[in-house]
Design an enzyme around this catalytic site. Structure first.
Site, PDB file in Angstrom:
ATOM      1  N   GLY A   1      -5.698  -0.557  -0.688  1.00 20.27           N
ATOM      2  CA  GLY A   1      -4.242  -0.474  -0.699  1.00 20.27           C
ATOM      3  C   GLY A   1      -3.765  -0.496  -2.133  1.00 20.27           C
ATOM      4  N   CYS A   2      -3.294  -1.632  -2.612  1.00 20.84           N
ATOM      5  CA  CYS A   2      -3.250  -1.898  -4.036  1.00 20.84           C
ATOM      6  C   CYS A   2      -1.985  -1.634  -4.852  1.00 20.84           C
ATOM      7  CB  CYS A   2      -4.368  -1.195  -4.753  1.00 20.84           C
ATOM      8  SG  CYS A   2      -5.877  -1.095  -3.842  1.00 20.84           S
ATOM      9  N   ALA A   3      -2.046  -2.213  -6.069  1.00 18.46           N
ATOM     10  CA  ALA A   3      -1.024  -2.027  -7.089  1.00 18.46           C
ATOM     11  C   ALA A   3      -1.698  -1.522  -8.356  1.00 18.46           C
ATOM     12  CB  ALA A   3      -0.355  -3.366  -7.385  1.00 18.46           C
TER      13      ALA A   3
ATOM     14  N   HIS B   1      -5.136  -3.252 -12.156  1.00 17.01           N
ATOM     15  CA  HIS B   1      -5.203  -2.961 -10.725  1.00 17.01           C
ATOM     16  C   HIS B   1      -5.264  -4.248  -9.926  1.00 17.01           C
ATOM     17  CE1 HIS B   1      -7.267  -1.691  -6.949  1.00 17.01           C
ATOM     18  NE2 HIS B   1      -6.457  -0.664  -7.089  1.00 17.01           N
ATOM     19  N   GLY B   2      -4.456  -4.328  -8.859  1.00 12.07           N
ATOM     20  CA  GLY B   2      -4.578  -5.418  -7.896  1.00 12.07           C
ATOM     21  C   GLY B   2      -4.942  -4.802  -6.559  1.00 12.07           C
TER      22      GLY B   2
END
Lengths: 502, 375
Positions: free
Chosen positions: B10-12, B194-195
């Site tokens: 998914g992520c940021a 990145h998360g």
């Protein structure tokens, strides 16, 4: 001597409803229906083509299988015994039409397609672009660019590419095997739907020259109708080495079918048999094939892709690799269920391998050798619906080829009597009174409808896969899973069993 | 260490670069990604930083992860015959570290997810011996070695292998990972971060983003639905896709197209996030011809599915979305700094007063490059 063979079908007429209009008698091209006060069928002549059933205004005709009781025997099936009877009576090779009808496992039906849920959204093909456009032809492995003060341009020139709006082309079916009206219907439909028809080995009738941009012209072992203008009146040229229904076997168009038009188109005297040798007598090796490929490229001034069609045989991957290295821009692989107008039954039913395995092997082999970009792969041999198309493309095909499905769209009932020349639907016949039953306009509309329907179904499949372009499905075996397949078959297909994630 | 689970992500993402090459420490990028805490789930975070090793800028910096000391020994046994090791050292860390600052976001739970159970983290500054470059170029040799280490030495993983850059990543929330790696002590002209929100739980440090090869680094929010064919497309070129995550194909595709095929980056983006045929058909020449040929030749490289990606490399940073923009990306500028992030708020958090903010169109790359004069 009267034949000992029992009729295969029983024609039942509901005399209460029959209004004795004799339409069935006029329509039956196999001489099964006679009129003596009332319609009297000769069951032995019925082939279950359903022409009479379709045209009876009262729906008073039904065709049933002749369910004769035999002493039960799982080995000596009725069909086996009847074939022996036929050969005992005639001493002949059993002829058959269409493709292999035997109940081999259909691998397409053991493959399931993926879909998106949550983590990657599916795409609605009615709202978003969904691209099916496909180009056939040799691609380089990389593109080079020039940069003149920031003006970037292409340094690589691509070899000729043929654009398909839908990744489905019509199979090679010769004028001779099928009627001119059938050829016209195919050409019209190919043009309307943005795809290709294939002349087969019988040359191209002059009436169809204006469809050149949508025609693959074939060069087969008989070289019928092959001349410089023919080669250049095309989008692409195909050298036919083999055909799925009869690998390693030539062809034979009987003289009675060679009327004036066919005679002109094939460039042979009217009334003579058109015999296609089993091999090309100028191709006894891969290097000979290469010579022919380049001879055709010279003849067409390198403006058209040159393809090679082979049937799916045991060693198909290595053969296809050789063909690509010999210079072919497109390789067509025809599986053992591929159809034909006429073939020895023993060959049709026993020779070759399933297209699913052949396709998977060829695509993987070309990738392993780093030459997959050098040629497009066309997959033929019983593509029955859009799911088969999607699965073939996921296994690695650039596009698929449909023959039998196209004939069925035009009216064919798959009665397997193409070689008799009596096709009641005006497709596999040269008899003028039968040929005119097929209106090219109507036939082409039905063909275009089929391609439109399959195209839309493919868009739905792509959308559910969360991709919006066919090249993201092409070769993406990760999106297929096998069900009820053994480990070895899964390995050959390069797919995982259902239940395994990524 | 390496799980066999496949992990959709998914992520940021967030990235920033100074076009004049001005180097800043990692506290800003940590704050930016911390604001988007809710886009991750604690199963992975990471950073790529460019310009951090000026004293070793001519050497390849291998950031390594090892399951245990014996893997490290067997790796070094293998490695010392292949490279001239100039310096090797432990990557400085703060075990059990947490991000303890506040952000302007509503999330109050910072500081509750300490980074635990790290693998052995080591870095090697190496030269390629002359003798190894008889048949292949230096970069090709490094790529081959990275592929070999990742696929043959079980328990060893190359996190990054570029010059004057490094990747710092692991299992945890990204802001905690940043503190864990002491990123406030490094100075870089490009930072990407990145998360991660994988929908599976592999707990594998190597599986976090960025993915990196040579100086390419990729952070990616999304899922590559075309992974199957991208992988099969890359394999004949010698890439070994061992990481079981879709993001690595992006790094390798850039390596193939830009480094090996020498394609300009803006054209490589046109292969990976290709324009639609309906738009290509309306382009003027020679653009139309170029776009058509790219799609014809590089169909296997087309990335499909939802994504926003930030590519980092020594000379710049590139952000781009999938063809129908199924994942968010906002870009902004302040003076000579270019920002890209999943959310505008993540940029405003560190640069409230921006010169310009925009959302790039689907499939359109935003290309940030170092100014010509910056060496």
């Amino acid at each position: 001597m009267a034949s000992q063979l029992p009729p295969e079908f029983i024609v039942k007429i509901d005399y209460d409803h029959c209004r004795r209009c004799r339409r069935c008698v006029m329509n039956c091209s196999f001489g099964c229906m006679q009129f003596k006060d009332k319609v009297v069928p000769d069951h032995k002549k019925c082939v279950a083509c359903h022409r009479c059933v379709t045209f009876c205004p009262e729906s008073a005709i039904t065709i049933a299988k002749n369910e004769l009781a035999y002493k039960e025997n799982a080995n000596w099936l009725p069909e086996v015994r009847q074939n022996i009877l036929k050969q005992a009576e005639t001493g002949g090779i059993l002829l058959a039409g269409m493709g292999n009808p035997r109940p081999f496992q259909i691998l397409w039906d053991h493959m399931l397609i993926d879909a998106c849920q949550v983590t990657n959204p599916s795409i609605d093909p009615l709202r978003e672009p969904m691209e099916l456009r496909t180009y056939l032809g040799k691609k380089p492995n990389l593109l080079e660019f020039t940069d003149r003060n920031g003006e970037v341009d292409l340094a690589t020139t691509l070899q000729p590419q043929i654009k398909l709006d839908v990744p489905i082309v019509f199979a090679a079916m010769s004028y001779g095997a099928i009627s001119l009206n059938a050829h016209k219907a195919l050409a019209l439909a190919a043009k309307r739907s943005g795809t290709l028809m294939n002349t087969g080995e019988g040359g191209l009738h002059e009436d169809l020259y204006s469809y050149a941009g949508n025609i693959i012209v074939q060069v087969a072992s008989g070289r019928f109708g092959v001349h410089s203008e023919y080669l250049n009146t095309s989008a692409m040229v195909e050298i036919k080495i083999g055909q799925g229904a009869k690998p390693g076997i030539g062809g034979h168009l009987p003289g009675e079918k060679v009327g004036e038009e066919i005679s002109k188109t094939r460039m042979i005297p009217a009334g003579t048999d058109a015999l296609s040798p089993a091999p090309h007598h100028d191709i006894y090796s891969i290097e000979d094939l290469s010579q022919l490929i380049y001879a055709i490229k010279e003849a067409t001034d390198y403006t058209k892709p040159v393809g090679v069609k082979i049937s799916a045989v045991h060693n198909v991957a290595a053969i296809a690799s050789g063909i690509v290295r010999a210079g072919a821009d497109v390789v067509t692989i025809d599986g053992f269920r591929g159809g034909t107008g006429a073939t020895p039954m023993v060959i049709r039913d026993n020779v070759g391998i399933p297209i699913e395995l052949a396709l998977a092997a060829v695509d993987q082999r070309l990738r392993d050798e780093g030459i997959r970009n050098n040629a497009s792969i066309l997959c033929a041999g019983s593509i029955r619906n859009s799911a088969d198309v999607a699965k073939a493309i996921a296994l690695g095909a650039d596009a698929v080829v449909i023959g039998t499905a196209a004939l069925v769209a035009m009216g064919c009932r798959v009665c397997q009597n193409c070689y008799t020349g009596n096709c009641a639907w005006g497709i596999a016949t040269q008899k003028p009174e039968l040929v005119r039953r097929l209106d090219p306009q109507v036939g082409s509309e039905r063909l275009s409808n089929l391609l439109k329907a399959w195209g839309n179904e493919l868009r739905e499949i792509l959308g559910s896969l969360g991709v919006n372009s066919i090249e993201s499905l092409r070769g993406s075996r990760e999106r297929l899973r096998g069900i009820n397949l053994d480990e070895q078959t899964l390995k050959l297909l390069g797919i995982k069993p259902a239940g395994i994630g990524q | 260490m390496r799980s066999n689970c496949y992990i959709p992500s998914g992520c940021a993402v967030s990235g920033m670069m100074s076009e004049s090459g001005k180097r800043v420490d990692g506290s800003d990028i940590i704050k930016s990604i911390a604001l988007m805490h809710d886009r991750s789930n604690g199963l992975g975070g990471g950073f790529a930083a460019y310009g951090i090793y000026p004293r070793h800028s001519d050497e390849y910096a291998f950031h390594m992860m090892f399951d245990n000391i014996s893997v490290k020994e067997s790796f070094e046994d293998h490695f010392k015959d292949r490279f001239d090791i100039v310096l090797d050292e432990k990557i400085p860390i703060r075990p059990g570290a947490v991000f303890e600052d506040k952000t302007s976001g509503r999330y109050n739970g910072y500081g509750t997810h300490p980074i635990i159970n790290p693998p052995l983290l080591w870095r090697y500054f190496v030269d390629v011996p002359e003798s190894k470059m008889k048949f292949v170029s230096e970069s090709e040799y490094v790529v081959e070695e990275v592929m070999e280490i990742n696929s043959t030495i079980d328990g060893a993983f190359v996190a990054s292998s570029g010059k004057n850059m490094g990747v710092f990543k692991g299992v945890g929330y990204p802001e905690d990972i940043g503190v864990f790696y002491k990123l406030d002590e490094y100075k870089a002209y490009i930072w990407t971060s990145h998360g991660r929100f994988p929908t599976n739980t592999p707990g594998w440090w190597g599986g976090a983003h960025p993915f990196s090869l040579l100086d390419w680094s990729i952070v990616h929010n999304g899922e590559i639905s075309s992974y199957g064919i991208n992988k099969r497309y890359l394999e004949p070129f010698g890439y070994k896709l061992e990481l079981r995550t879709d993001t690595e194909v992006v790094a390798y595709l850039f390596d193939l197209l830009v480094r090996r095929h020498k394609m300009p980056i803006e054209l490589a983006v046109k292969a990976l996030a290709a324009p639609f045929w309906k738009d290509i058909d309306r382009m003027p020449e020679p653009e139309k011809k170029i776009a058509t040929c790219i799609r014809q030749v590089y169909g296997g490289a087309l990335l499909n599915g939802p994504f926003s990606i930030i590519l980092g490399h020594n000379r710049g940073m590139v952000g781009f979305n999938d063809r129908i923009k199924l994942r968010p990306m906002t870009c902004a500028r302040k003076d000579d700094t270019l920002y890209m992030a999943s959310e505008e708020s993540a940029i405003r958090e560190i640069a409230p007063d921006l010169d310009v903010v925009w959302s790039p169109r689907a499939g359109t790359a935003v290309i940030g490059e170092l100014n010509e004069e910056v060496v």
